[in-house]
Scaffold this motif. Structure first.
Motif, PDB file in Angstrom:
ATOM      1  N   GLU A  65      -2.513  24.654  18.817  1.00 28.69           N
ATOM      2  CA  GLU A  65      -1.357  24.176  20.077  1.00 28.69           C
ATOM      3  C   GLU A  65      -1.961  24.917  21.720  1.00 28.69           C
ATOM      4  OE1 GLU A  65       1.620  23.560  21.840  1.00 28.69           O
ATOM      5  OE2 GLU A  65       1.212  23.286  19.728  1.00 28.69           O
ATOM      6  N   PRO A  66      -3.270  24.609  22.599  1.00 30.41           N
ATOM      7  CA  PRO A  66      -3.564  25.034  23.201  1.00 30.41           C
ATOM      8  C   PRO A  66      -4.075  23.508  23.595  1.00 30.41           C
ATOM      9  CG  PRO A  66      -4.031  27.384  23.071  1.00 30.41           C
ATOM     10  CD  PRO A  66      -3.380  26.322  21.763  1.00 30.41           C
ATOM     11  N   LEU A  67      -4.692  22.539  22.974  1.00 35.70           N
ATOM     12  CA  LEU A  67      -5.068  21.575  22.341  1.00 35.70           C
ATOM     13  C   LEU A  67      -4.262  20.461  22.705  1.00 35.70           C
ATOM     14  CD1 LEU A  67      -7.771  21.382  19.827  1.00 35.70           C
ATOM     15  CD2 LEU A  67      -8.044  21.689  22.751  1.00 35.70           C
ATOM     16  N   ARG A  68      -3.033  20.381  22.104  1.00 40.56           N
ATOM     17  CA  ARG A  68      -1.838  19.780  21.930  1.00 40.56           C
ATOM     18  C   ARG A  68      -1.092  19.807  23.685  1.00 40.56           C
ATOM     19  NH1 ARG A  68      -0.819  18.405  17.256  1.00 40.56           N
ATOM     20  NH2 ARG A  68      -1.515  19.865  15.312  1.00 40.56           N
ATOM     21  N   LYS A  69      -0.676  21.064  24.084  1.00 46.90           N
ATOM     22  CA  LYS A  69      -0.368  21.321  25.610  1.00 46.90           C
ATOM     23  C   LYS A  69      -1.126  19.862  26.402  1.00 46.90           C
ATOM     24  CE  LYS A  69       1.525  25.525  24.722  1.00 46.90           C
ATOM     25  NZ  LYS A  69       1.495  27.130  25.224  1.00 46.90           N
ATOM     26  N   ALA A  70      -2.416  20.878  26.506  1.00 45.89           N
ATOM     27  CA  ALA A  70      -3.435  19.824  27.351  1.00 45.89           C
ATOM     28  C   ALA A  70      -2.949  17.914  27.502  1.00 45.89           C
ATOM     29  CB  ALA A  70      -4.742  20.301  27.050  1.00 45.89           C
ATOM     30  N   CYS A  71      -3.376  17.690  25.390  1.00 44.13           N
ATOM     31  CA  CYS A  71      -3.091  15.890  25.507  1.00 44.13           C
ATOM     32  C   CYS A  71      -1.628  15.864  26.504  1.00 44.13           C
ATOM     33  CB  CYS A  71      -2.706  15.950  24.566  1.00 44.13           C
ATOM     34  SG  CYS A  71      -4.291  15.729  23.573  1.00 44.13           S
ATOM     35  N   ARG A  72      -0.490  16.595  25.888  1.00 43.31           N
ATOM     36  CA  ARG A  72       0.936  16.324  26.485  1.00 43.31           C
ATOM     37  C   ARG A  72       0.629  16.254  27.690  1.00 43.31           C
ATOM     38  NH1 ARG A  72       2.824  19.690  22.123  1.00 43.31           N
ATOM     39  NH2 ARG A  72       2.650  21.390  23.831  1.00 43.31           N
ATOM     40  N   ALA A  73      -0.041  17.254  28.719  1.00 37.07           N
ATOM     41  CA  ALA A  73      -0.477  17.541  30.378  1.00 37.07           C
ATOM     42  C   ALA A  73      -0.902  16.371  30.468  1.00 37.07           C
ATOM     43  CB  ALA A  73      -1.065  19.424  30.607  1.00 37.07           C
ATOM     44  N   GLY A  74      -1.682  15.697  29.965  1.00 33.93           N
ATOM     45  CA  GLY A  74      -2.482  14.280  30.659  1.00 33.93           C
ATOM     46  C   GLY A  74      -2.267  13.334  29.776  1.00 33.93           C
ATOM     47  N   GLY A  75      -1.513  13.146  29.039  1.00 35.37           N
ATOM     48  CA  GLY A  75      -0.911  12.202  28.297  1.00 35.37           C
ATOM     49  C   GLY A  75      -1.736  11.520  27.497  1.00 35.37           C
ATOM     50  N   VAL A  76      -2.920  11.844  26.831  1.00 32.23           N
ATOM     51  CA  VAL A  76      -4.491  11.880  26.608  1.00 32.23           C
ATOM     52  C   VAL A  76      -4.479  11.885  25.025  1.00 32.23           C
ATOM     53  CG1 VAL A  76      -5.623  13.438  27.440  1.00 32.23           C
ATOM     54  CG2 VAL A  76      -6.686  11.386  27.214  1.00 32.23           C
ATOM     55  N   HIS A  77      -5.047  10.891  23.940  1.00 37.69           N
ATOM     56  CA  HIS A  77      -5.708  10.681  22.878  1.00 37.69           C
ATOM     57  C   HIS A  77      -6.891  11.207  22.744  1.00 37.69           C
ATOM     58  CE1 HIS A  77      -2.827   7.832  22.759  1.00 37.69           C
ATOM     59  NE2 HIS A  77      -2.669   7.640  21.006  1.00 37.69           N
ATOM     60  N   ALA A  78      -6.989  12.068  21.736  1.00 40.97           N
ATOM     61  CA  ALA A  78      -8.320  12.671  21.593  1.00 40.97           C
ATOM     62  C   ALA A  78      -8.357  12.901  20.169  1.00 40.97           C
ATOM     63  CB  ALA A  78      -7.619  14.548  22.572  1.00 40.97           C
ATOM     64  N   VAL A  79      -9.977  13.372  20.255  1.00 39.33           N
ATOM     65  CA  VAL A  79     -10.985  13.282  19.081  1.00 39.33           C
ATOM     66  C   VAL A  79     -11.230  14.468  19.064  1.00 39.33           C
ATOM     67  CG1 VAL A  79     -12.183  11.570  17.298  1.00 39.33           C
ATOM     68  CG2 VAL A  79     -10.355  10.325  19.223  1.00 39.33           C
ATOM     69  N   ILE A  80     -11.222  15.222  17.812  1.00 38.15           N
ATOM     70  CA  ILE A  80     -11.761  16.446  18.761  1.00 38.15           C
ATOM     71  C   ILE A  80     -12.225  16.793  16.962  1.00 38.15           C
ATOM     72  CG2 ILE A  80     -11.108  18.944  18.223  1.00 38.15           C
ATOM     73  CD1 ILE A  80      -8.136  17.335  19.626  1.00 38.15           C
ATOM     74  N   GLY A  81     -13.438  17.613  17.225  1.00 37.41           N
ATOM     75  CA  GLY A  81     -14.580  17.449  15.673  1.00 37.41           C
ATOM     76  C   GLY A  81     -14.194  18.818  15.142  1.00 37.41           C
ATOM     77  N   GLY A  88      -6.445  21.604  -0.203  1.00 36.73           N
ATOM     78  CA  GLY A  88      -7.568  21.780  -0.365  1.00 36.73           C
ATOM     79  C   GLY A  88      -8.656  21.751  -0.606  1.00 36.73           C
ATOM     80  N   ARG A  89      -8.999  20.270   0.497  1.00 39.74           N
ATOM     81  CA  ARG A  89     -10.481  20.611  -0.122  1.00 39.74           C
ATOM     82  C   ARG A  89     -11.533  20.724   1.675  1.00 39.74           C
ATOM     83  NH1 ARG A  89     -11.909  16.481  -4.570  1.00 39.74           N
ATOM     84  NH2 ARG A  89      -9.613  16.569  -5.387  1.00 39.74           N
ATOM     85  N   ARG A  90     -12.494  21.131   1.965  1.00 44.10           N
ATOM     86  CA  ARG A  90     -13.260  20.589   2.779  1.00 44.10           C
ATOM     87  C   ARG A  90     -14.059  19.619   3.876  1.00 44.10           C
ATOM     88  NH1 ARG A  90     -15.387  27.272   2.903  1.00 44.10           N
ATOM     89  NH2 ARG A  90     -13.106  28.562   2.718  1.00 44.10           N
ATOM     90  N   TYR A  91     -13.962  19.699   4.827  1.00 45.67           N
ATOM     91  CA  TYR A  91     -14.525  18.293   5.348  1.00 45.67           C
ATOM     92  C   TYR A  91     -14.734  18.716   6.701  1.00 45.67           C
ATOM     93  CZ  TYR A  91     -11.022  16.115   1.824  1.00 45.67           C
ATOM     94  OH  TYR A  91     -10.447  15.132   0.781  1.00 45.67           O
ATOM     95  N   ILE A  92     -15.946  17.922   6.761  1.00 44.86           N
ATOM     96  CA  ILE A  92     -15.757  17.581   8.328  1.00 44.86           C
ATOM     97  C   ILE A  92     -14.879  16.488   9.047  1.00 44.86           C
ATOM     98  CG2 ILE A  92     -18.203  16.435  10.108  1.00 44.86           C
ATOM     99  CD1 ILE A  92     -20.244  17.624   7.858  1.00 44.86           C
ATOM    100  N   GLY A  93     -14.464  16.834  10.059  1.00 42.53           N
ATOM    101  CA  GLY A  93     -13.267  16.124  10.336  1.00 42.53           C
ATOM    102  C   GLY A  93     -13.227  15.927  10.888  1.00 42.53           C
ATOM    103  N   SER A  94     -12.516  14.678  11.470  1.00 45.01           N
ATOM    104  CA  SER A  94     -12.022  14.346  13.130  1.00 45.01           C
ATOM    105  C   SER A  94     -10.199  14.794  12.882  1.00 45.01           C
ATOM    106  CB  SER A  94     -12.135  13.413  13.752  1.00 45.01           C
ATOM    107  OG  SER A  94     -14.429  13.166  13.879  1.00 45.01           O
ATOM    108  N   LEU A  95     -10.165  15.266  13.911  1.00 51.48           N
ATOM    109  CA  LEU A  95      -8.512  15.141  14.476  1.00 51.48           C
ATOM    110  C   LEU A  95      -7.982  14.633  15.293  1.00 51.48           C
ATOM    111  CD1 LEU A  95      -6.083  16.892  14.027  1.00 51.48           C
ATOM    112  CD2 LEU A  95      -6.180  18.326  15.046  1.00 51.48           C
ATOM    113  N   VAL A  96      -6.969  13.539  15.720  1.00 49.41           N
ATOM    114  CA  VAL A  96      -6.654  12.957  16.568  1.00 49.41           C
ATOM    115  C   VAL A  96      -5.428  12.993  17.437  1.00 49.41           C
ATOM    116  CG1 VAL A  96      -6.174  10.812  17.514  1.00 49.41           C
ATOM    117  CG2 VAL A  96      -7.867  10.357  15.332  1.00 49.41           C
TER     118      VAL A  96
END
Length: 234
Positions: A65-81, A88-96
């Motif tokens: 949630e702190p990342l979601r709030k920060a994106c809202r504050a700046g109106g920015v898209h973020a790609v986070i590792g 149920g599967r484990r990945y090396i992921g990116s969350l946009v």
């Protein structure tokens, strides 16, 4: 579209500290899109990930949630590792995350090293997102070593190759070669990678943005928690 790539300071296997630092950086960025390295919320700390189930994250995890709030504050898209769990599967992921803090997409690394195959499963799909009218294809580290990966994204209409990675000391030419392949398909390349140590490996920085064809638009040195900015043009 204004993009920013960052080399964050990542505390090994400390989600709380790293989420706080990512949120601080997101609140200070002046861009439409900001990109973080591979597994930026934990570092490449495979032993800790194998031992601590609490380090894994699902896309709607309340700890994000702190990342979601920060994106809202700046109106920015973020790609986070992040170490990602889906179905149920484990990945090396990116969350946009989008400018309203929403989950825009997830991407799972498709090309794994041998050591990674012991802990993670490979992703099975390419992902293209749209930001400010631009089509962005997502990639994580070794994906860029497979020339078919960037070619397929370019053929699917991606204009920007967004690469979250770790290139360790001595791999400077590998970084340039892999960036060059994607840029050779006519795409801009936005790379975020580490500076300093993670998972017992030392990285040299050098995050940046490259134009179609391979000329560097902007690059960082070995700075930590610093941004490199560029404007993606036609």
């Amino acid at each position: 579209m204004r993009v920013a790539t960052v080399q964050p300071f990542t505390v090994p296997a400390d989600l709380t500290a790293n989420i706080a630092e990512h949120a601080r950086l997101l609140r200070s960025v002046d861009a439409d899109l900001c990109v973080f390295p591979e597994l930026s919320l934990t570092g490449l700390e495979f032993e800790a990930l194998a031992a601590e189930p609490g380090l894994w994250l699902v896309p709607d995890d309340p700890r994000l949630e702190p990342l979601r709030k920060a994106c809202r504050a700046g109106g920015v898209h973020a790609v986070i590792g992040l170490p990602l769990v889906e179905d149920g599967r484990r990945y090396i992921g990116s969350l946009v995350l989008g400018p309203e803090g929403e989950t825009v997409a997830t991407y799972a690394k498709r090309n794994l090293h041998n050591s990674e195959e012991e802990l993670f499963e490979p992703g099975t799909r390419q992902v293209i997102i749209e930001v400010e009218g631009r089509r962005l294809g997502l990639a994580i580290c070794l994906d860029a070593a497979n020339p078919d990966h960037s070619r397929e994204l370019a053929e699917a209409g991606a204009e920007v190759y967004v690469l979250s990675a770790l290139f360790s000391d001595g791999q400077e030419q590998r970084l340039l070669d892999q960036v060059g392949v994607a840029a050779g398909h006519g795409m801009w390349v936005v790379l975020s990678q580490y500076s300093g140590k993670t998972g017992g490996m030392a990285a040299f920085g050098g995050s940046g943005v490259w134009k179609p064809g391979g000329a560097a638009e902007v690059r960082l040195g070995d700075e930590v928690s610093e941004w490199a900015y560029a404007t993606i043009t036609s």
